[in-house]
Write an enzyme that holds these catalytic residues in place. Structure first.
Site, short mmCIF file in Angstrom:
data_model
loop_
_atom_site.label_atom_id
_atom_site.label_comp_id
_atom_site.label_asym_id
_atom_site.label_seq_id
_atom_site.Cartn_x
_atom_site.Cartn_y
_atom_site.Cartn_z
N HIS A 371 0.82 -1.20 0.00
CA HIS A 371 0.00 0.00 0.00
C HIS A 371 0.85 1.25 0.00
CE1 HIS A 371 -3.60 2.29 1.29
NE2 HIS A 371 -4.04 1.53 0.32
N ARG A 478 -9.52 5.04 -3.08
CA ARG A 478 -9.17 4.21 -1.92
C ARG A 478 -9.55 4.98 -0.66
NH1 ARG A 478 -4.54 2.57 -5.36
NH2 ARG A 478 -4.52 0.28 -5.41
N ARG A 514 -14.48 3.12 -3.19
CA ARG A 514 -14.43 1.81 -2.52
C ARG A 514 -14.67 2.01 -1.03
NH1 ARG A 514 -9.02 -1.58 -3.15
NH2 ARG A 514 -8.19 -0.06 -1.69
N GLU A 613 -11.00 -9.84 -6.39
CA GLU A 613 -9.65 -9.88 -5.82
C GLU A 613 -9.32 -11.27 -5.30
OE1 GLU A 613 -8.56 -5.86 -3.74
OE2 GLU A 613 -10.52 -6.49 -3.03
N ASN A 636 -3.95 -6.63 -8.04
CA ASN A 636 -2.86 -6.75 -7.05
C ASN A 636 -3.13 -7.90 -6.08
OD1 ASN A 636 -2.12 -4.39 -8.25
ND2 ASN A 636 -2.80 -3.09 -6.59
N ASP A 637 -4.34 -7.86 -5.51
CA ASP A 637 -4.66 -8.94 -4.58
C ASP A 637 -4.95 -10.24 -5.32
OD1 ASP A 637 -4.38 -8.13 -1.87
OD2 ASP A 637 -5.95 -6.65 -2.23
N ARG A 647 2.12 -10.29 -1.29
CA ARG A 647 2.56 -9.15 -2.08
C ARG A 647 3.49 -8.22 -1.31
NH1 ARG A 647 -3.13 -5.63 -2.68
NH2 ARG A 647 -1.92 -3.75 -2.76
N CYS A 684 -8.48 -2.19 -11.93
CA CYS A 684 -7.95 -1.04 -11.17
C CYS A 684 -6.66 -1.39 -10.42
CB CYS A 684 -8.99 -0.49 -10.21
SG CYS A 684 -9.48 -1.67 -8.95
#
Ligand code: PEP
Ligand code: MG
Length: 767
Positions: A371, A478, A514, A613, A636-637, A647, A684
């Site tokens: 993050h 976010r 989100r 995700e 990403n996830d 990650r 995204c």
């Protein structure tokens, strides 16, 4: 035939590791190691040869049993002799009689002709050979399997320490010492691209004794005074603790307090620490060095009671540090072009700092899609993470170059390298200027296909940059980022104002907000979730459904912020099951009903979507489609969960790749499934912002991509200079490939042909 060394003494192994860890330098560590191993194995010889990569040879660095004069002098070329053979095969070699082996190469200086039995173990660190450990014996005999396992275990444990010591040495281990700092290169994982040249500022958590950097005292008298005050305060603290526990603990249990007080006697630790301050160190650095020295001595002791004293000492050190850091004199001010160094730097910490002074961020922990990196990317700060070998405590104020394209760090860079990087910086500034031409262009391929580019936001700077660079809306807001900037959960009105800013900036354009996605690496400073396996734990929607009061407040704030604008879309993170969507929808409907009743107005129900995700979503697209309005793929996830690769873990960073065939094939499948159920789908995750993967996504059928503002123009330029039909051919090719590296270079080759290689590799250089 007798075999040598039949049992595996675990305690001995542990003791050796501890002793080597505590050694002050690489040379000392190696000396301790060969001595102890020879003793433990009752071997006649134990030697360590380290690979000198520059000269392509193995140098004898330490030996117990061979002629002392040979140490540091004799070497074997890479591949030469039995040592070279162990290194090139990366395997154990166990020989009864070394001399009769065809690979044997006699080194007269060592006097090794007396020894017959030979056991060679490669010292491996992250798949690279660091050196070879050799144990020899006079008799012709074979070493036992237990001996092999003992040394393999030892070498595996020690290789990290060797790599570290090797890397941190102020001097090159293969050269004679010198006073000028040698330039050193360290490799990490590229987080956010870019280049920075500046000075290191070590950022360290308060009262973490191991991370206090070495620093020269500005004013020795002042440091002595601060230290003296800290000692007095800690003595008093201990005396108060002792008094407080008088009725609760028995006298022998309170004996610890007198031990502490004795350690704090003027003639004990304080005298040593003060001497170090007088020699020029600042007080905190002096505390670290003396406490570490003593506690490592205690830690090696066999007696359990004495070993325990190591933790007392460290506790005492922490208390002193807390006092010293109580004023504001611990974190250094950030001057211009500061390169922030730390073990780990949280998003919350980062955003509190004066961002315009941070030229780059370098951490020893973390990985490319954490993050903090995502936020740094939004801010355009070059970032390199997972530089495990970087000796941060020794680098405060050191001159550094951060090459975040290649994940490389240069400490005390040579003039030639500095000049080269200055040139590259100038080229990059020019390239950024050239990209400006794409700010006001439509994203249309040469064969006329439009791709909608959205921006990911969190901070206001993203909104500003996103608008400036022509984003068609916000593809991912976010919402946890504004939560991180507070010292408590923000209230409804506070949140409403923040969301209103986002929505009104993009009035008439969609904004996908989100709901709070905390947990795993997204920690709030005031609500820390500590879990063993946090990526699989209490995060995203799991947390907010357990706290409907937090979820509902946020939804109400979003709905109210949307009044009159009507461009809000709500996105639910970390969805795994239908019931989570149903429960969320119930809370959203209830919030709409409540506001309508309270305010007496009719609200427009915003579209609600879910993030893909978690792999379970792949098999539930139809179920979800009947409940929601759109999908957004959080690659990403999704990558982390599909490949089972954390990650945030630098050790496995090499396995985390958006170019993995399973990821590309899954993304391809997903878009088809979403099209079948007639629901829009966008991406995204960071995959959307990498021009190379973005073009594959467009070829798959994703027509909207959301990315950091930092990547918008590069992605747009790429699309404007390719044909979608070509991208489809490229996709068909790579979907047949089974190797991420091959896939990456295949796309690189295509972009090269199109004159777009700098879109994925902004700088071509060869350090
Ligand atoms: C993702 O997982 O791809 C995503 C966009 O969410 P985050 O990176 O915030 O977890
Ligand atoms: Mg995510």
């Amino acid at each position: 035939m007798p075999t040598l060394f039949t049992s595996l003494p675990l305690d001995t192994l542990r003791a050796i590791v501890q002793e080597v860890d505590a050694a002050p330098s690489l040379h000392a560590a190696l000396e301790v190691m060969v001595k102890r191993v020879a003793e433990a194995m009752q071997a006649d010889v134990c030697s360590v040869y380290l690979l000198d990569d520059r000269n392509q040879r193995y140098v004898l660095m330490a030996s117990e049993g061979l002629n002392a004069q040979a140490v540091g002098e004799v070497y074997l070329n890479k591949g030469e002799g039995l040592v070279g053979w162990v290194g090139s095969r990366e395997e154990i070699v166990n020989l009864e009689d070394a001399e009769s082996h065809p690979r044997y190469h006699y080194l007269p200086e060592t006097g090794e002709e007396r020894f017959h039995a030979f056991l060679g173990i490669p010292i491996m660190y992250r798949r690279n050979v660091m050196g070879v450990m050799v144990v020899q014996h006079r008799e012709k005999t074979e070493f036992s399997e237990a001996a092999e396992s003992f040394l393999v275990t030892l070498c595996a444990q020690l290789s990290g320490a060797i790599a570290h010591a090797h890397a941190v040495g102020q001097v090159d281990v293969f050269r004679k010492p010198s006073n000028t700092p040698t330039s050193k290169t360290f490799q990490g994982v590229a987080g956010t691209s870019g280049i920075a040249i500046g000075r290191a500022v070590v950022f360290y958590p308060v009262a973490d004794i191991d991370l206090v950097p070495d620093r020269q005292a500005d004013d020795i008298q002042e440091e002595l005074k601060l230290f003296q005050e800290a000692v007095i305060a800690v003595r008093q603290e201990i005396a108060e603790l002792d008094a407080k526990m008088q009725d609760t603990l028995r006298p022998e249990e309170r004996a610890l307090f007198s031990v502490y007080l004795r350690m704090l006697d003027d003639h004990a630790l304080p005298a040593e620490i003060a001497a170090r301050i007088r020699a020029g160190s600042w007080a905190q650095g002096a505390v670290r060095v003396i406490i570490q020295e003593h506690s490592s001595q205690f830690a090696q002791m066999k007696d359990d009671y004495l070993r325990e004293r190591a933790s007392d000492l460290r506790d005492l050190g922490r208390r002193l540090l807390t006092r010293l850091q109580a004023g504001d004199h611990h974190q250094r001010d950030l001057g211009e072009d500061s390169i922030l160094l730390g073990e780990e730097i949280s998003t919350a910490t980062l955003v509190e700092l004066p961002l315009n002074h941070i030229a780059a961020i370098v951490t020893t922990e973390g990985a490319a899609n954490s993050h903090m990196v995502i936020v740094a990317r939004a801010l355009g700060i070059p970032t390199v993470v997972g530089v495990t070998e970087l000796p941060i405590t020794q680098l405060d104020d050191a001159e550094m170059i951060v090459d975040a394209h290649q994940g490389r760090i240069f400490v005390h860079p040579a003039r030639r390298i500095r000049q080269k990087y200055r040139e590259i910086q100038r080229e990059e500034e020019q390239a950024a200027k050239d990209l400006k031409a794409y700010e006001n262009r439509d994203t249309v391929t040469l064969d006329g296909h439009r791709v909608a580019l959205f921006v990911n936001t969190g901070l206001m700077i993203d909104v500003i940059r996103g608008t400036q660079r022509g984003a068609e809306g916000v593809g991912l807001y976010r919402s946890e980022i504004p939560f991180m900037l507070r010292s408590r959960f923000p209230g409804e009105e506070e949140q409403r104002m923040t969301y209103r800013q986002q929505l009104s900036h993009f009035a008439n354009k969609p904004v996908i907000m989100r709901t709070l996605d905390i947990g795993a690496d997204k920690d709030l400073p005031y609500f820390s979730i500590k879990e063993e396996n946090s990526a699989l734990g209490w995060r995203g929607i799991r947390f907010t459904l357990d706290h409907p009061e937090i979820f509902s407040t946020q939804i109400r704030a979003m709905l109210k912020a949307n009044i009159g604008l009507n461009n809000l879309n709500i996105l639910l993170p970390m969805i795994t099951s239908v019931s989570e969507v149903e429960d969320s929808l119930y809370l959203i409907e209830r919030a709409i009903f409540e506001i309508e009743t309270e305010e007496g107005i009719k609200l427009k129900r915003p579209p609600v979507g879910v993030m893909i995700e978690v792999p379970s979503m792949l098999l539930q697209i139809e179920d979800m489609a009947s409940l929601i309005d759109f999908f957004s793929v959080g690659s990403n996830d999704l990558t982390q969960y599909l490949l089972a690769v954390d990650r945030n873990n630098p050790r496995v960073a090499g396995l985390y790749s958006a170019y993995h065939p399973a990821i590309l094939r899954t993304m391809n499948l997903l878009v088809q499934k979403c099209q079948e159920v007639n629901r829009p789908v966008s991406v995204c995750g960071e995959m959307a912002g990498d021009p190379a993967t973005a073009l594959l996504l467009a070829a798959m059928g994703y027509s909207s991509l959301s990315m950091s503002a930092a990547n918008l123009l590069r992605v747009r330029k790429t699309f404007c200079n390719i044909e979608l039909t070509e991208a489809k051919t490229l996709l068909a090719d790579v979907l047949k490939m089974d190797n991420p590296a091959l896939i990456r270079s295949w796309i690189g080759y295509y972009l090269d042909k199109k004159g777009l290689s700098d879109m994925i590799r902004p700088v071509q250089q060869t350090f």
